[in-house]
Design a protein around this motif. Structure first.
Motif, PDB file in Angstrom:
ATOM      1  N   THR A 130       0.119   7.723  -9.491  1.00  0.00           N
ATOM      2  CA  THR A 130      -0.252   8.265 -10.804  1.00  0.00           C
ATOM      3  C   THR A 130       0.020   7.282 -11.943  1.00  0.00           C
ATOM      4  O   THR A 130      -0.351   7.553 -13.081  1.00  0.00           O
ATOM      5  CB  THR A 130       0.495   9.588 -11.092  1.00  0.00           C
ATOM      6  OG1 THR A 130       1.899   9.353 -11.013  1.00  0.00           O
ATOM      7  CG2 THR A 130       0.091  10.677 -10.097  1.00  0.00           C
ATOM      8  N   ALA A 131       0.660   6.175 -11.648  1.00  0.00           N
ATOM      9  CA  ALA A 131       0.950   5.154 -12.668  1.00  0.00           C
ATOM     10  C   ALA A 131      -0.312   4.336 -12.948  1.00  0.00           C
ATOM     11  O   ALA A 131      -1.236   4.290 -12.118  1.00  0.00           O
ATOM     12  CB  ALA A 131       2.069   4.231 -12.184  1.00  0.00           C
ATOM     13  N   PRO A 132      -0.376   3.688 -14.085  1.00  0.00           N
ATOM     14  CA  PRO A 132      -1.555   2.878 -14.405  1.00  0.00           C
ATOM     15  C   PRO A 132      -1.902   1.845 -13.322  1.00  0.00           C
ATOM     16  O   PRO A 132      -3.076   1.660 -13.006  1.00  0.00           O
ATOM     17  CB  PRO A 132      -1.171   2.198 -15.722  1.00  0.00           C
ATOM     18  CG  PRO A 132      -0.218   3.155 -16.363  1.00  0.00           C
ATOM     19  CD  PRO A 132       0.559   3.742 -15.219  1.00  0.00           C
ATOM     20  N   ALA A 133      -0.901   1.213 -12.738  1.00  0.00           N
ATOM     21  CA  ALA A 133      -1.169   0.207 -11.694  1.00  0.00           C
ATOM     22  C   ALA A 133      -1.852   0.832 -10.485  1.00  0.00           C
ATOM     23  O   ALA A 133      -2.830   0.292  -9.966  1.00  0.00           O
ATOM     24  CB  ALA A 133       0.123  -0.485 -11.276  1.00  0.00           C
ATOM     25  N   GLY A 134      -1.351   1.965 -10.038  1.00  0.00           N
ATOM     26  CA  GLY A 134      -1.950   2.654  -8.894  1.00  0.00           C
ATOM     27  C   GLY A 134      -3.353   3.151  -9.198  1.00  0.00           C
ATOM     28  O   GLY A 134      -4.268   3.004  -8.387  1.00  0.00           O
ATOM     29  N   ARG A 135      -3.531   3.720 -10.382  1.00  0.00           N
ATOM     30  CA  ARG A 135      -4.864   4.214 -10.762  1.00  0.00           C
ATOM     31  C   ARG A 135      -5.855   3.066 -10.886  1.00  0.00           C
ATOM     32  O   ARG A 135      -7.022   3.212 -10.519  1.00  0.00           O
ATOM     33  CB  ARG A 135      -4.774   5.005 -12.069  1.00  0.00           C
ATOM     34  CG  ARG A 135      -3.997   6.306 -11.907  1.00  0.00           C
ATOM     35  CD  ARG A 135      -4.209   7.282 -13.047  1.00  0.00           C
ATOM     36  NE  ARG A 135      -4.374   6.673 -14.347  1.00  0.00           N
ATOM     37  CZ  ARG A 135      -3.388   6.459 -15.227  1.00  0.00           C
ATOM     38  NH1 ARG A 135      -2.143   6.794 -14.918  1.00  0.00           N
ATOM     39  NH2 ARG A 135      -3.633   5.924 -16.398  1.00  0.00           N
ATOM     40  N   ARG A 136      -5.389   1.918 -11.356  1.00  0.00           N
ATOM     41  CA  ARG A 136      -6.274   0.750 -11.491  1.00  0.00           C
ATOM     42  C   ARG A 136      -6.715   0.238 -10.116  1.00  0.00           C
ATOM     43  O   ARG A 136      -7.889  -0.009  -9.887  1.00  0.00           O
ATOM     44  CB  ARG A 136      -5.565  -0.342 -12.283  1.00  0.00           C
ATOM     45  CG  ARG A 136      -6.417  -1.533 -12.629  1.00  0.00           C
ATOM     46  CD  ARG A 136      -5.746  -2.516 -13.590  1.00  0.00           C
ATOM     47  NE  ARG A 136      -4.334  -2.788 -13.294  1.00  0.00           N
ATOM     48  CZ  ARG A 136      -3.301  -2.293 -13.989  1.00  0.00           C
ATOM     49  NH1 ARG A 136      -3.503  -1.500 -15.026  1.00  0.00           N
ATOM     50  NH2 ARG A 136      -2.061  -2.600 -13.656  1.00  0.00           N
ATOM     51  N   VAL A 137      -5.766   0.116  -9.188  1.00  0.00           N
ATOM     52  CA  VAL A 137      -6.089  -0.388  -7.845  1.00  0.00           C
ATOM     53  C   VAL A 137      -7.081   0.526  -7.145  1.00  0.00           C
ATOM     54  O   VAL A 137      -8.025   0.064  -6.512  1.00  0.00           O
ATOM     55  CB  VAL A 137      -4.809  -0.551  -6.999  1.00  0.00           C
ATOM     56  CG1 VAL A 137      -5.136  -0.791  -5.535  1.00  0.00           C
ATOM     57  CG2 VAL A 137      -3.954  -1.688  -7.540  1.00  0.00           C
TER      58      VAL A 137
ATOM     59  N   ILE B 200       0.837  -1.204   0.000  1.00  0.00           N
ATOM     60  CA  ILE B 200       0.000   0.000   0.000  1.00  0.00           C
ATOM     61  C   ILE B 200       0.871   1.253   0.000  1.00  0.00           C
ATOM     62  O   ILE B 200       0.575   2.222  -0.703  1.00  0.00           O
ATOM     63  CB  ILE B 200      -0.987  -0.013   1.190  1.00  0.00           C
ATOM     64  CG1 ILE B 200      -2.019  -1.137   0.999  1.00  0.00           C
ATOM     65  CG2 ILE B 200      -1.687   1.336   1.342  1.00  0.00           C
ATOM     66  CD1 ILE B 200      -2.891  -1.397   2.209  1.00  0.00           C
ATOM     67  N   VAL B 201       1.959   1.237   0.779  1.00  0.00           N
ATOM     68  CA  VAL B 201       2.900   2.368   0.786  1.00  0.00           C
ATOM     69  C   VAL B 201       3.430   2.608  -0.626  1.00  0.00           C
ATOM     70  O   VAL B 201       3.447   3.742  -1.111  1.00  0.00           O
ATOM     71  CB  VAL B 201       4.070   2.119   1.773  1.00  0.00           C
ATOM     72  CG1 VAL B 201       5.174   3.152   1.575  1.00  0.00           C
ATOM     73  CG2 VAL B 201       3.575   2.146   3.211  1.00  0.00           C
ATOM     74  N   VAL B 202       3.850   1.557  -1.299  1.00  0.00           N
ATOM     75  CA  VAL B 202       4.374   1.688  -2.662  1.00  0.00           C
ATOM     76  C   VAL B 202       3.295   2.228  -3.597  1.00  0.00           C
ATOM     77  O   VAL B 202       3.545   3.143  -4.394  1.00  0.00           O
ATOM     78  CB  VAL B 202       4.927   0.337  -3.168  1.00  0.00           C
ATOM     79  CG1 VAL B 202       5.263   0.399  -4.652  1.00  0.00           C
ATOM     80  CG2 VAL B 202       6.149  -0.075  -2.363  1.00  0.00           C
ATOM     81  N   LEU B 203       2.098   1.693  -3.493  1.00  0.00           N
ATOM     82  CA  LEU B 203       1.003   2.161  -4.351  1.00  0.00           C
ATOM     83  C   LEU B 203       0.711   3.641  -4.130  1.00  0.00           C
ATOM     84  O   LEU B 203       0.530   4.396  -5.092  1.00  0.00           O
ATOM     85  CB  LEU B 203      -0.267   1.338  -4.102  1.00  0.00           C
ATOM     86  CG  LEU B 203      -0.305  -0.049  -4.700  1.00  0.00           C
ATOM     87  CD1 LEU B 203      -1.486  -0.842  -4.137  1.00  0.00           C
ATOM     88  CD2 LEU B 203      -0.385   0.018  -6.214  1.00  0.00           C
TER      89      LEU B 203
END
Length: 119
Positions: free
Chosen positions: A26-33, A17-20
């Motif tokens: 703002t990266a696609p992975a974070g925006r998707r989660v 969660i800290v990394v996200l």
């Protein structure tokens, strides 16, 4: 010990969660989660990083407890850290998404139960 394994799991979840929140918001992975748009993620990047920092403090408490020994001096820190995760998970489930209940609060509640049961 079951409690140690579950505490490690909770810590690992919160490291992710800290990394996200601090790195991938703002990266696609974070925006998707977090189901955010590029514009929203960009506008809230600093707020997300602040949330990530607080999640990092939860990880620190859990790691501190493990290093100190959860059947000894780290027991109180483990109870504190897990209780904080449970409260944060309940609040997140009530205000953001019920999914937070299962991702954050439930694993922490299981770890706390195992810790209190001494297993």
């Amino acid at each position: 010990m079951v409690a140690i394994t579950l505490i490690l799991l909770v810590a690992a979840i919160h490291i992710w969660i800290v990394v996200l929140e601090m790195v991938l918001w703002t990266a696609p992975a974070g925006r998707r989660v977090f189901a955010t748009t590029e514009v929203f993620a960009s506008q809230t990047k600093v707020l997300a990083a602040n949330q990530g920092l607080y999640n990092g403090f939860l990880v620190a408490a859990l790691i501190w407890a493990l290093v100190a020994g959860v059947s000894g001096p780290g027991w109180q820190m483990a109870v504190y850290g897990l209780s904080c995760v449970i409260v944060a998970g309940l609040y997140g489930a009530a205000t953001v998404s019920r999914r937070v209940l299962f991702v954050q609060a439930l694993p922490a509640a299981l770890a706390l139960a195992a810790l209190l049961a001494g297993i």
